[in-house]
Design a protein around this motif. Sequence first.
Motif, PDB file in Angstrom:
ATOM      1  N   LEU A   1      31.382  35.487  76.675  1.00  0.00           N
ATOM      2  CA  LEU A   1      30.550  35.268  75.491  1.00  0.00           C
ATOM      3  C   LEU A   1      30.400  36.577  74.717  1.00  0.00           C
ATOM      4  N   CYS A   2      31.451  37.351  74.686  1.00  0.00           N
ATOM      5  CA  CYS A   2      31.391  38.716  74.148  1.00  0.00           C
ATOM      6  C   CYS A   2      30.920  38.755  72.693  1.00  0.00           C
ATOM      7  N   ALA A   3      31.300  37.778  71.903  1.00  0.00           N
ATOM      8  CA  ALA A   3      30.931  37.774  70.487  1.00  0.00           C
ATOM      9  C   ALA A   3      29.511  37.282  70.263  1.00  0.00           C
TER      10      ALA A   3
ATOM     11  N   ALA B   1      30.982  44.946  75.365  1.00  0.00           N
ATOM     12  CA  ALA B   1      30.579  44.208  74.165  1.00  0.00           C
ATOM     13  C   ALA B   1      29.096  43.868  74.206  1.00  0.00           C
ATOM     14  N   CYS B   2      28.617  43.495  75.363  1.00  0.00           N
ATOM     15  CA  CYS B   2      27.196  43.171  75.476  1.00  0.00           C
ATOM     16  C   CYS B   2      26.329  44.429  75.416  1.00  0.00           C
ATOM     17  N   GLN B   3      26.832  45.535  75.933  1.00  0.00           N
ATOM     18  CA  GLN B   3      26.093  46.793  75.788  1.00  0.00           C
ATOM     19  C   GLN B   3      25.950  47.141  74.318  1.00  0.00           C
TER      20      GLN B   3
ATOM     21  N   TYR C   1      30.071  41.303  84.851  1.00  0.00           N
ATOM     22  CA  TYR C   1      30.895  42.030  83.886  1.00  0.00           C
ATOM     23  C   TYR C   1      31.781  41.059  83.116  1.00  0.00           C
ATOM     24  N   CYS C   2      31.187  40.524  82.082  1.00  0.00           N
ATOM     25  CA  CYS C   2      31.768  39.611  81.111  1.00  0.00           C
ATOM     26  C   CYS C   2      31.647  38.163  81.543  1.00  0.00           C
ATOM     27  N   LEU C   3      31.031  37.406  80.686  1.00  0.00           N
ATOM     28  CA  LEU C   3      30.869  35.963  80.878  1.00  0.00           C
ATOM     29  C   LEU C   3      31.690  35.185  79.867  1.00  0.00           C
TER      30      LEU C   3
ATOM     31  N   ILE D   1      22.975  39.336  84.237  1.00  0.00           N
ATOM     32  CA  ILE D   1      23.053  39.867  82.877  1.00  0.00           C
ATOM     33  C   ILE D   1      24.345  40.654  82.731  1.00  0.00           C
ATOM     34  N   CYS D   2      25.066  40.367  81.659  1.00  0.00           N
ATOM     35  CA  CYS D   2      26.339  41.041  81.419  1.00  0.00           C
ATOM     36  C   CYS D   2      26.104  42.515  81.111  1.00  0.00           C
ATOM     37  N   GLN D   3      26.855  43.360  81.817  1.00  0.00           N
ATOM     38  CA  GLN D   3      26.752  44.807  81.629  1.00  0.00           C
ATOM     39  C   GLN D   3      28.030  45.387  81.016  1.00  0.00           C
TER      40      GLN D   3
HETATM   41  S1  FES Z   1      31.115  41.648  77.400  1.00  0.00           S
HETATM   42 FE1  FES Z   1      29.386  40.444  77.858  1.00  0.00          FE
HETATM   43  S2  FES Z   1      30.176  38.442  77.803  1.00  0.00           S
HETATM   44 FE2  FES Z   1      31.923  39.661  77.513  1.00  0.00          FE
END
Ligand code: FES
Length: 145
Positions: free
Chosen positions: A116-118, A78-80, A112-114, A73-75
Amino acid sequence: MTTALEIAECNKDRVGGVLRALREIVAAHGYVSREQEHAVAEVFNLSRAEVRGIVSFYHDLKTTPAPPLVVRICQAEACQAAGGRAFTRQAEDVLGVKLGEANKNIGLEAVYCLGLCAQGPSMMVNGRPVAYADVEALAEQMKDR
Ligand code: FES
């Protein structure tokens, strides 16, 4: 199944060959054992410590067999901002493991970032990226497993 020695030999003269070999070993065997590290060191004329340093630096170069289901899971920020922390807590409850832990069936890892931030929060289930992650999407991903 191709041995680590064979994989290392195939990558011996390639740019980035050590990392390519280690990644291919993980793809073929699921992880890099100490014996496989030694095989890579021998082929690339490196010390065992140098190869160990590479393996320990990259999170994806596992040194133990992974459980059959690995959820990452992205932490990142943007995902937060899109509810990633709340989703992480829900996923811990659903999966029965805490972030950073694993049992014999499931591993739950931070990433930490996949990219898919948007479309956050984002997760990856056994290498498959999932946008707009929520417990329903997690259940959907687990359905066939
Ligand atoms: S911050 Fe979660 S995919 Fe980039």
